[in-house]
Write an enzyme that holds these catalytic residues in place. Structure first.
Site, mmCIF file in Angstrom:
data_model
loop_
_atom_site.group_PDB
_atom_site.id
_atom_site.type_symbol
_atom_site.label_atom_id
_atom_site.label_comp_id
_atom_site.label_asym_id
_atom_site.label_seq_id
_atom_site.Cartn_x
_atom_site.Cartn_y
_atom_site.Cartn_z
ATOM 1 N N CYS A 1 11.500 39.157 61.051
ATOM 2 C CA CYS A 1 10.693 39.979 61.939
ATOM 3 C C CYS A 1 9.287 39.397 61.909
ATOM 4 O O CYS A 1 8.726 39.157 60.834
ATOM 5 C CB CYS A 1 10.677 41.419 61.424
ATOM 6 N N LYS B 1 43.660 47.419 32.608
ATOM 7 C CA LYS B 1 42.848 46.802 33.659
ATOM 8 C C LYS B 1 41.443 47.388 33.744
ATOM 9 O O LYS B 1 41.227 48.576 33.510
ATOM 10 C CB LYS B 1 43.546 46.993 35.016
ATOM 11 N N GLU C 1 49.319 31.279 33.292
ATOM 12 C CA GLU C 1 48.570 31.546 34.515
ATOM 13 C C GLU C 1 47.752 30.316 34.905
ATOM 14 O O GLU C 1 47.094 29.714 34.057
ATOM 15 C CB GLU C 1 47.631 32.728 34.209
ATOM 16 N N LYS D 1 43.722 39.229 30.435
ATOM 17 C CA LYS D 1 44.550 39.211 31.636
ATOM 18 C C LYS D 1 43.836 38.347 32.672
ATOM 19 O O LYS D 1 42.869 38.766 33.299
ATOM 20 C CB LYS D 1 44.779 40.619 32.183
ATOM 21 N N CYS E 1 12.937 43.315 66.229
ATOM 22 C CA CYS E 1 13.102 44.029 64.971
ATOM 23 C C CYS E 1 13.484 45.484 65.251
ATOM 24 O O CYS E 1 12.794 46.159 66.025
ATOM 25 C CB CYS E 1 11.793 43.962 64.180
ATOM 26 N N ARG F 1 55.798 32.189 40.306
ATOM 27 C CA ARG F 1 56.600 33.342 39.920
ATOM 28 C C ARG F 1 57.411 33.865 41.109
ATOM 29 O O ARG F 1 58.548 34.303 40.949
ATOM 30 C CB ARG F 1 55.674 34.440 39.391
HETATM 31 O O1 D41 Z 1 46.969 36.898 31.838
HETATM 32 C C1 D41 Z 1 47.881 37.364 32.514
HETATM 33 N N1 D41 Z 1 47.715 37.501 33.801
HETATM 34 C C2 D41 Z 1 49.172 37.763 31.875
HETATM 35 C C3 D41 Z 1 50.246 38.049 32.682
HETATM 36 C C4 D41 Z 1 49.330 37.834 30.475
HETATM 37 N N2 D41 Z 1 48.297 37.546 29.638
HETATM 38 N N3 D41 Z 1 50.511 38.200 29.947
HETATM 39 C C5 D41 Z 1 51.580 38.480 30.731
HETATM 40 N N4 D41 Z 1 52.738 38.824 30.166
HETATM 41 C C6 D41 Z 1 53.788 39.110 30.896
HETATM 42 C C7 D41 Z 1 55.046 39.511 30.214
HETATM 43 C C8 D41 Z 1 54.780 40.610 29.249
HETATM 44 C C9 D41 Z 1 56.073 39.980 31.213
HETATM 45 C C10 D41 Z 1 55.563 38.305 29.485
HETATM 46 C C11 D41 Z 1 51.474 38.409 32.155
HETATM 47 C C12 D41 Z 1 52.641 38.723 32.892
HETATM 48 N N5 D41 Z 1 53.779 39.054 32.247
HETATM 49 C C13 D41 Z 1 52.711 38.685 34.344
HETATM 50 N N6 D41 Z 1 51.984 37.973 35.168
HETATM 51 C C14 D41 Z 1 52.369 38.193 36.411
HETATM 52 C C15 D41 Z 1 53.374 39.063 36.402
HETATM 53 C C16 D41 Z 1 53.614 39.372 35.107
#
Ligand code: D41
Length: 693
Positions: free
Chosen positions: A447, A335, A194, A136, A429, A157
């Site tokens: 100091c 996350k 991204e 991610k 100091c 987006r």
């Molecule tokens: O790497 C990411 N930030 C990432 C974001 C990812 N690897 N996959 C994503 N897949 C989706 C869907 C499942 C809806 C196609 C996403 C995002 N969405 C996403 N990024 C921002 C909003 C949604």
């Protein structure tokens, strides 16, 4: 009279020559375009440079020259056309043909297990579900529209339904193909992914920004967002942005791959950048294993991620699962605990370090960052407070990555109260009252009390002395040192070795057993190495590696104590600033007395003869590149270090030798450019054996 009248047929010959010449230019520019695009793809997408930068620039300039003379030869996928057009006054809105959905988040193992269970139930499968797993990225989601293989539009987006048209800026990103690598492109394809900035590029950008007195970015994500939101694409083109694809929107006149993994494989063929850190796994355990393996690698990655993403691999299954509100049920973002949080600066105080350095510290409203409650965060120094313009009352972004000290990254302008107050560096100091001084050439205020007057410096010095990499004396934490100094039980490191059982046992929260353990640890620490001892003294600018160099060079303490400044400068790692600092330290009778007392306390180390000064390798830095015929890189590095040389990962003017093997790449080119001696394995081995004689 025209020439053609005198020489029948000549006009025709001229005309055909012109045609041939134009054809030549066309062919040449086409070849250059293909060649340049191929090299960019190799560099930015495959991460495998194929030619030196200088060579690329030469080809690029040739293409530019041809296009200037023959503007009709310019095509929109030419690498010269990445930056074009004037600055915009705003970004026009773009309605996405298919909405860009959001993604649900999970944080714990049980969230992941529940996601997998829901998926199995909805798909009515008994066995394990197949998932595509990926990273991610912490960047900005973007939609790239290609029509008949050509990039025609790029949009942010936005709210998922409508974004902003950032085509001109996106075109400047070298890794994004302006034309897809296929002879049979889909009529329309929306590639989703991204945009982000690599950590190294972020650091370089901030250094440049700082130098030119411009805005400092809080993190790579903000830097990427700020760069993409430039109305002038020529600014964006100077910001090293990257792109990784992870999804698809509209697809016309082409067959949709059967799986998410298949989609990404297809993207690779089309020349679209994809991250290699991906896998296809089975079941909840497969997901968790992927998460754990990435968590371990996270620090080494070139870019920031805030978690991993799981997607049901088969597209028919994805369809079956459908959506809940605006997020698909087939995907989950797992996350990491957030490394950044927002909180309020309640005050800005200062901390006094062991060298007297005064560090401004933000006192924060407690906030959980990276799984820990943070109430203090460093602001580094006075200039940094001004540069970041952090004020008391500000809402700020605080960052705590891994085990590093929490840091205030930036304030949030929209949330600044009218009565926010600026930080004022105190003149005395806060611990000992001595004047705080700041030398003109230094960024740090200090100091002036020294450890004799300033208890904070004494505590800092003692904590450094007992630390793991110095004398490694177990059992001395902040609080114990604090008590010992505040109660005037000890003043210097030598006093540590005078501690008796009674004086320890009567301290707060000190059990007899702990007191005995501390005495044992002190006794054990007396047998050490010269390098540790030198490091433990806490001489300014003498870190662990300089201490090792000094120990190796001089072999024994007396040689170091009697060294002249010139002799110090002969040591690898020691420049004028370090040499001066050592001389200043050794000129202070109190420091010499401390050293004598420590020796008298029984601290010993094995003495060595000073290093052979004729070592050919001493202080020379080697860079290893390519595959050597017989030695592994590790083995070669070890042999070089054993003979007093150093090994570095990057070529600079200071590099002594570049040892090149097969398939050496950009480092070799850089060495050639800088005129640094390049040797092969045989020559290295010869150098090493000469050194031994
Ligand atoms: O790497 C990411 N930030 C990432 C974001 C990812 N690897 N996959 C994503 N897949 C989706 C869907 C499942 C809806 C196609 C996403 C995002 N969405 C996403 N990024 C921002 C909003 C949604």
């Amino acid at each position: 009279m025209a020439q053609s009248d005198l020489f029948p047929g000549s006009a025709q010959i001229d005309a055909s020559a012109a045609v041939t010449e134009a054809d030549d230019w066309q062919a040449r520019s086409k070849w250059l375009r293909a060649e340049l695009n191929r090299h960019s793809h190799a560099y930015y997408v495959l991460d495998n440079p194929t030619i030196p930068d200088a060579e690329y620039d030469k080809l690029f300039r040739e293409l530019q020259a041809i296009e200037e003379a023959h503007p009709d030869l310019i095509t929109s996928d030419s690498p010269t056309q990445r930056v074009g057009g004037a600055a915009l006054s705003q970004f026009p809105p773009v309605r996405h043909s298919l909405p860009m959905l959001s993604i649900n988040n999970g944080f714990s193992e049980s969230d992941i297990i529940a996601f997998d269970r829901r998926t199995r139930e909805a798909l009515k499968v008994d066995g394990e579900v197949e998932y595509a797993t990926e990273l991610k990225f912490d960047g900005l989601a973007i939609n790239l529209r290609y029509e008949n293989g050509m990039l025609v539009q790029a949009a942010t987006r936005g709210d998922g339904a409508t974004g902003e048209n950032v085509t001109a800026n996106i075109r400047t990103i070298r890794g994004i193909p302006l034309r897809l690598h296929t002879d049979h492109p889909p009529k329309v394809i929306d590639v989703r992914g991204e945009v982000l900035m690599f950590k190294s590029d972020f650091i370089k950008l901030n250094a440049r920004q700082r130098e030119s007195g411009q805005k400092i970015f809080a993190n790579p994500r903000n830097a990427a967002a700020g760069s993409l939101r430039q109305l002038d694409p020529s600014i964006t083109s100077r910001r090293a942005l990257r792109f990784f694809a992870y999804g698809i929107g509209v697809l016309e006149d082409a067959e949709m791959p059967a799986s998410h993994a298949g989609l990404l494989d297809w993207y690779v063929q089309l020349g679209i950048p994809i991250c290699d850190e991906r896998a296809v796994v089975r079941g909840a355990q497969g997901l968790l294993n992927f998460f754990n393996s990435i968590a371990e690698k996270r620090k080494q990655l070139l870019y920031e991620i805030d978690g991993v993403v799981y997607k049901v691999n088969r597209l028919v299954d994805q369809k079956k699962l459908g959506f809940v509100s605006r997020a698909p049920r087939f995907a989950l973002a797992h996350k990491f605990p957030a490394e950044e949080a927002m909180t309020v600066v309640q005050d800005i105080g200062v901390q006094v370090g062991r060298t007297g350095a005064i560090t401004p510290v933000a006192r924060l409203a407690p906030v959980s960052v990276g799984g820990v409650v943070v109430t203090n965060a460093t602001l580094h120094n006075e200039d940094e407070v001004r540069r970041k313009d952090i004020r008391i009352g500000d809402t700020v972004i605080v960052r705590r990555a891994g085990d590093v000290i929490p840091e205030v990254m930036a304030f949030v302008p929209e949330l600044r109260p009218a009565d926010a107050r600026e930080f004022v560096m105190p003149t005395a100091c806060p611990v000992c009252g001595s004047p705080i001084v700041r030398l003109e050439e230094e960024a740090i205020a200090r100091c002036s009390g020294g450890w004799v007057k300033c208890a904070a410096q004494r505590k800092g010095g003692l904590l450094h002395f007992v630390s793991r990499r110095a004398m490694d004396i177990e059992g001395f934490g902040d609080q114990l040192i604090e008590q010992l100094v505040d109660k005037h039980v000890i003043k210097t490191a030598a006093d540590l070795y005078k501690l008796g059982f009674a004086s320890l046992a009567e301290l707060d929260r000190m059990a007899d057993k702990s007191a005995q353990n501390i005495l044992n640890a002190l006794e054990k620490s007396k047998s050490t190495t010269l390098a540790r001892f030198i490091y433990a003294l806490g001489i300014r600018h003498v870190g662990e590696s300089t201490a090792k160099e000094l120990a190796r060079h001089f072999g024994n303490l007396d040689a170091l104590l009697h060294a002249t400044e010139e002799q110090l400068l002969e040591v690898a790692d020691v420049g004028p600033v370090v040499a001066r600092s050592i001389m200043t330290f050794l000129a202070d009778p109190l420091n010499l007395e401390l050293i004598e007392q420590l020796r008298a306390a029984g601290i010993v180390w094995p003495e060595n003869t000073p290093e052979r000064n004729h070592s050919l390798l001493a202080g020379k830095t080697f860079v290893l590149t390519g595959t050597l015929p017989t030695l592994s890189r590790e083995a070669a590095a070890e042999m070089i270090e054993a003979e007093g040389g150093k090994v570095s990962g990057s070529v600079s003017k200071k590099t002594g030798y570049v040892v090149a093997g097969a398939d050496a790449g950009s480092k070799l080119a850089k060495a050639q450019e800088l005129g640094i001696p390049i040797i092969d394995e045989a020559a290295l081995l010869q150098l090493l054996s000469q050194n031994k004689q």
